[in-house]
Design a protein around this motif. Structure first.
Motif, PDB file in Angstrom:
ATOM      1  N   ILE A   4       0.848  -1.180   0.000  1.00  0.00           N
ATOM      2  CA  ILE A   4       0.000   0.000   0.000  1.00  0.00           C
ATOM      3  C   ILE A   4       0.888   1.237   0.000  1.00  0.00           C
ATOM      4  O   ILE A   4       2.005   1.211   0.522  1.00  0.00           O
ATOM      5  CB  ILE A   4      -0.951   0.019   1.229  1.00  0.00           C
ATOM      6  N   ASP A   5       0.397   2.295  -0.589  1.00  0.00           N
ATOM      7  CA  ASP A   5       1.074   3.581  -0.547  1.00  0.00           C
ATOM      8  C   ASP A   5       0.542   4.391   0.628  1.00  0.00           C
ATOM      9  O   ASP A   5      -0.657   4.355   0.924  1.00  0.00           O
ATOM     10  CB  ASP A   5       0.808   4.337  -1.856  1.00  0.00           C
ATOM     11  N   LEU A   6       1.429   5.114   1.302  1.00  0.00           N
ATOM     12  CA  LEU A   6       1.017   6.078   2.310  1.00  0.00           C
ATOM     13  C   LEU A   6       1.354   7.466   1.783  1.00  0.00           C
ATOM     14  O   LEU A   6       2.501   7.723   1.416  1.00  0.00           O
ATOM     15  CB  LEU A   6       1.741   5.847   3.638  1.00  0.00           C
ATOM     16  N   ASN A   7       0.367   8.350   1.737  1.00  0.00           N
ATOM     17  CA  ASN A   7       0.625   9.712   1.269  1.00  0.00           C
ATOM     18  C   ASN A   7       0.202  10.726   2.328  1.00  0.00           C
ATOM     19  O   ASN A   7      -0.612  10.437   3.202  1.00  0.00           O
ATOM     20  CB  ASN A   7      -0.085   9.970  -0.065  1.00  0.00           C
ATOM     21  N   SER A   8       0.775  11.917   2.236  1.00  0.00           N
ATOM     22  CA  SER A   8       0.434  12.983   3.169  1.00  0.00           C
ATOM     23  C   SER A   8       0.533  14.328   2.484  1.00  0.00           C
ATOM     24  O   SER A   8       1.330  14.509   1.557  1.00  0.00           O
ATOM     25  CB  SER A   8       1.371  12.946   4.383  1.00  0.00           C
ATOM     26  N   SER A  31       4.668   8.716  -0.502  1.00  0.00           N
ATOM     27  CA  SER A  31       4.318   9.753  -1.479  1.00  0.00           C
ATOM     28  C   SER A  31       3.943  11.028  -0.740  1.00  0.00           C
ATOM     29  O   SER A  31       3.280  10.968   0.296  1.00  0.00           O
ATOM     30  CB  SER A  31       3.144   9.312  -2.359  1.00  0.00           C
ATOM     31  N   ALA A  32       4.361  12.171  -1.283  1.00  0.00           N
ATOM     32  CA  ALA A  32       4.091  13.456  -0.636  1.00  0.00           C
ATOM     33  C   ALA A  32       3.344  14.376  -1.587  1.00  0.00           C
ATOM     34  O   ALA A  32       3.810  14.659  -2.690  1.00  0.00           O
ATOM     35  CB  ALA A  32       5.407  14.116  -0.206  1.00  0.00           C
ATOM     36  N   ASN A  33       2.168  14.832  -1.143  1.00  0.00           N
ATOM     37  CA  ASN A  33       1.368  15.777  -1.911  1.00  0.00           C
ATOM     38  C   ASN A  33       1.815  17.179  -1.505  1.00  0.00           C
ATOM     39  O   ASN A  33       1.518  17.623  -0.397  1.00  0.00           O
ATOM     40  CB  ASN A  33      -0.120  15.591  -1.597  1.00  0.00           C
ATOM     41  N   ILE A  34       2.525  17.870  -2.390  1.00  0.00           N
ATOM     42  CA  ILE A  34       3.152  19.134  -2.035  1.00  0.00           C
ATOM     43  C   ILE A  34       2.269  20.313  -2.440  1.00  0.00           C
ATOM     44  O   ILE A  34       1.881  20.445  -3.609  1.00  0.00           O
ATOM     45  CB  ILE A  34       4.532  19.283  -2.706  1.00  0.00           C
ATOM     46  N   ALA A  35       1.966  21.181  -1.464  1.00  0.00           N
ATOM     47  CA  ALA A  35       1.166  22.378  -1.735  1.00  0.00           C
ATOM     48  C   ALA A  35       1.821  23.214  -2.831  1.00  0.00           C
ATOM     49  O   ALA A  35       3.043  23.225  -2.981  1.00  0.00           O
ATOM     50  CB  ALA A  35       1.019  23.206  -0.462  1.00  0.00           C
ATOM     51  N   ILE A 216     -14.249  -0.554  -0.237  1.00  0.00           N
ATOM     52  CA  ILE A 216     -13.422   0.496  -0.827  1.00  0.00           C
ATOM     53  C   ILE A 216     -12.189  -0.146  -1.457  1.00  0.00           C
ATOM     54  O   ILE A 216     -11.471  -0.901  -0.809  1.00  0.00           O
ATOM     55  CB  ILE A 216     -12.975   1.532   0.232  1.00  0.00           C
ATOM     56  N   GLU A 217     -11.966   0.161  -2.729  1.00  0.00           N
ATOM     57  CA  GLU A 217     -10.774  -0.313  -3.420  1.00  0.00           C
ATOM     58  C   GLU A 217      -9.784   0.842  -3.489  1.00  0.00           C
ATOM     59  O   GLU A 217      -9.998   1.796  -4.223  1.00  0.00           O
ATOM     60  CB  GLU A 217     -11.129  -0.813  -4.819  1.00  0.00           C
ATOM     61  N   ALA A 218      -8.738   0.742  -2.695  1.00  0.00           N
ATOM     62  CA  ALA A 218      -7.774   1.833  -2.632  1.00  0.00           C
ATOM     63  C   ALA A 218      -6.349   1.309  -2.681  1.00  0.00           C
ATOM     64  O   ALA A 218      -6.034   0.288  -2.065  1.00  0.00           O
ATOM     65  CB  ALA A 218      -7.988   2.647  -1.358  1.00  0.00           C
ATOM     66  N   ASP A 219      -5.502   2.011  -3.432  1.00  0.00           N
ATOM     67  CA  ASP A 219      -4.089   1.669  -3.522  1.00  0.00           C
ATOM     68  C   ASP A 219      -3.218   2.664  -2.769  1.00  0.00           C
ATOM     69  O   ASP A 219      -1.997   2.574  -2.790  1.00  0.00           O
ATOM     70  CB  ASP A 219      -3.643   1.618  -4.986  1.00  0.00           C
ATOM     71  N   SER A 220      -3.852   3.648  -2.115  1.00  0.00           N
ATOM     72  CA  SER A 220      -3.119   4.640  -1.350  1.00  0.00           C
ATOM     73  C   SER A 220      -3.952   5.045  -0.149  1.00  0.00           C
ATOM     74  O   SER A 220      -5.180   5.082  -0.215  1.00  0.00           O
ATOM     75  CB  SER A 220      -2.804   5.869  -2.213  1.00  0.00           C
ATOM     76  N   ILE A 221      -3.273   5.331   0.957  1.00  0.00           N
ATOM     77  CA  ILE A 221      -3.925   5.799   2.176  1.00  0.00           C
ATOM     78  C   ILE A 221      -3.345   7.159   2.530  1.00  0.00           C
ATOM     79  O   ILE A 221      -2.127   7.322   2.623  1.00  0.00           O
ATOM     80  CB  ILE A 221      -3.703   4.825   3.348  1.00  0.00           C
ATOM     81  N   CYS A 222      -4.213   8.140   2.728  1.00  0.00           N
ATOM     82  CA  CYS A 222      -3.776   9.478   3.102  1.00  0.00           C
ATOM     83  C   CYS A 222      -3.797   9.653   4.615  1.00  0.00           C
ATOM     84  O   CYS A 222      -4.784   9.334   5.267  1.00  0.00           O
ATOM     85  CB  CYS A 222      -4.684  10.531   2.456  1.00  0.00           C
ATOM     86  N   VAL A 223      -2.684  10.145   5.147  1.00  0.00           N
ATOM     87  CA  VAL A 223      -2.610  10.535   6.555  1.00  0.00           C
ATOM     88  C   VAL A 223      -2.360  12.036   6.566  1.00  0.00           C
ATOM     89  O   VAL A 223      -1.314  12.503   6.118  1.00  0.00           O
ATOM     90  CB  VAL A 223      -1.469   9.814   7.299  1.00  0.00           C
ATOM     91  N   HIS A 224      -3.308  12.809   7.041  1.00  0.00           N
ATOM     92  CA  HIS A 224      -3.149  14.263   7.024  1.00  0.00           C
ATOM     93  C   HIS A 224      -1.974  14.700   7.898  1.00  0.00           C
ATOM     94  O   HIS A 224      -1.772  14.177   8.990  1.00  0.00           O
ATOM     95  CB  HIS A 224      -4.436  14.955   7.485  1.00  0.00           C
TER      96      HIS A 224
END
Length: 261
Positions: A4-8, A31-35, A216-224
């Motif tokens: 699984i991917d973890l993104n924030s 993975s990092a979601n950059i503002a 839910i079918e998800a390949d990534s989990i977002c942690v705020h």
């Protein structure tokens, strides 16, 4: 082995006003979601976070939002198609430039806040975001809410879409996120979050706020990454996943430098 991917969501500090602990989160996610400066972030701070991500082998994506610094991008808006397409292209382009300066590149786009929630079901604004991504780089992946209509809409338009779930958010029985204004919308207990996400990865289901199982079918989990318990939550989740044989790796793949265990 399951993976699984973890993104924030990172890079959201603004000048002297810090938002979260980006360095600590980058040690935990793949993975990092950059503002991109519209809902949060300033160029110097964004560039610094990108450098930190490169140092840790974390894949980066553009976290685009409405032009709403005051509201942190969480206020619903109705920009024209021309405005929204231009704004999304502008934000992706800005992050591409900063990433190039740091010796890397962006691989995906994840809309932020109100824009993310709006395009999940609003076909017009969704089409605008899709058009903007394709206009600047059709090879970018779209990170979108699992089960939402935009997933099929974007795929039919030719984009690669990866579906995500939210570790610290409550779900309605229809698979949508509980509105942040309602009690219980945000979950703060790290152990509860870890248990819920382990079940999601192993069984593909998550319990809704009213006690029903939602597929839910998800390949990534977002942690705020913007609250006081973010790092503790991300660490507890990562450790629980690894302890149960789940590999943490970016959905972009190891070739792009994602974490592996």
């Amino acid at each position: 082995m399951a993976s699984i991917d973890l993104n924030s969501d990172l890079g959201e500090s603004f000048g002297p006003w810090p938002m979260g602990d980006d360095a600590a989160m980058l040690d935990l996610v793949s993975s990092a979601n950059i503002a991109c400066g519209f809902h949060a972030g300033d160029p110097a701070g964004i560039l610094s976070v990108i450098h930190k991500a490169v140092d840790r082998g974390v894949v980066i994506g553009a976290h685009v939002g409405y032009r709403d610094l005051v509201g942190f991008g969480r206020r619903a808006m109705e920009p024209s198609s021309a405005e929204l397409i231009g704004d999304v292209i502008y934000q992706i382009g800005a992050l591409q430039g900063l990433a190039k300066a740091a010796g890397t590149s962006i691989h995906y786009v994840k809309p932020h806040g109100a824009l993310y929630n709006t395009i999940a079901n609003d076909t017009r604004q969704a089409a605008d975001v899709i058009e903007a991504i394709k206009a600047i780089d059709s090879g970018l992946t779209l990170l979108a809410l699992a089960g939402a209509p935009i997933v099929q809409q974007a795929r039919e338009a030719g984009l690669r879409v990866v579906c995500e779930a939210f570790a610290d958010r409550a779900y309605n029985a229809d698979g949508s996120l509980v509105n942040r204004r309602l009690a219980g919308a945000v979950i703060h207990d790290p152990e509860l979050i870890a248990r819920r996400m382990l079940r999601l990865v192993s069984e593909g289901v998550i319990e809704s706020i009213d006690g029903l199982d939602v597929t839910i079918e998800a390949d990534s989990i977002c942690v705020h990454g913007d609250n006081a318990t973010s790092v503790v939550t991300a660490r507890a989740l990562r450790e629980a996943l690894i302890a149960n044989g789940v590999q943490i790796v970016s959905f972009i793949g190891a070739a792009s430098g994602g974490h592996r265990e």
